[in-house]
Scaffold this motif. Structure first.
Motif: not given
Length: 125
Positions: A102-107
């Motif tokens: 799960r990326p810390f900053r998915p954007w």
């Protein structure tokens, strides 16, 4: 890990398209990946559209497309981007990308390690 997009094309405003991202090199349920959809217009920065974490089906959307686009998968090897009520400003090259966990900053594009070549979507007015 490889990703290949398809489904782009020319559509009139108000129409729909379904983009596909075929993923290989990992297993949807055994490996923890997040798949994101991004789009880019020449001369502009890549814009995050949506993402989904494959192990729990959690989904996230950018405000610019919320309510019109849906990200879903076939629980095997394809992640779709269903795009409804398309607008001329949705015209772009759409790419899917994979990030571990799960990326810390998915954007943020930098969070993703693998990218497909992209597919062109053109919406005429």
């Amino acid at each position: 890990v490889q990703l290949v997009e398809s489904g782009g094309g020319l559509v009139q405003a108000g129409g729909s398209l379904r983009l596909s991202c075929v993923v290989s090199g990992f297993t949807f349920f055994d490996d923890d990946y997040t798949i994101g959809w991004f789009r880019q217009v020449p001369g502009k920065e890549r814009e995050w559209v949506a993402c989904t974490r494959l192990t729990d089906d959690s989904t996230y959307y950018s405000d610019s497309i919320k309510g019109r686009f849906t990200i879903l998968d076939n629980q095997k090897n394809i992640v779709f981007l269903q795009m409804n009520n398309l607008k001329p400003e949705d015209t772009a090259v759409y790419s899917c990308a994979a990030a571990r966990g799960r990326p810390f900053r998915p954007w943020a594009p930098a969070e993703y390690t693998h990218w497909g070549p992209g597919t062109q979507v053109t919406v005429s007015s």
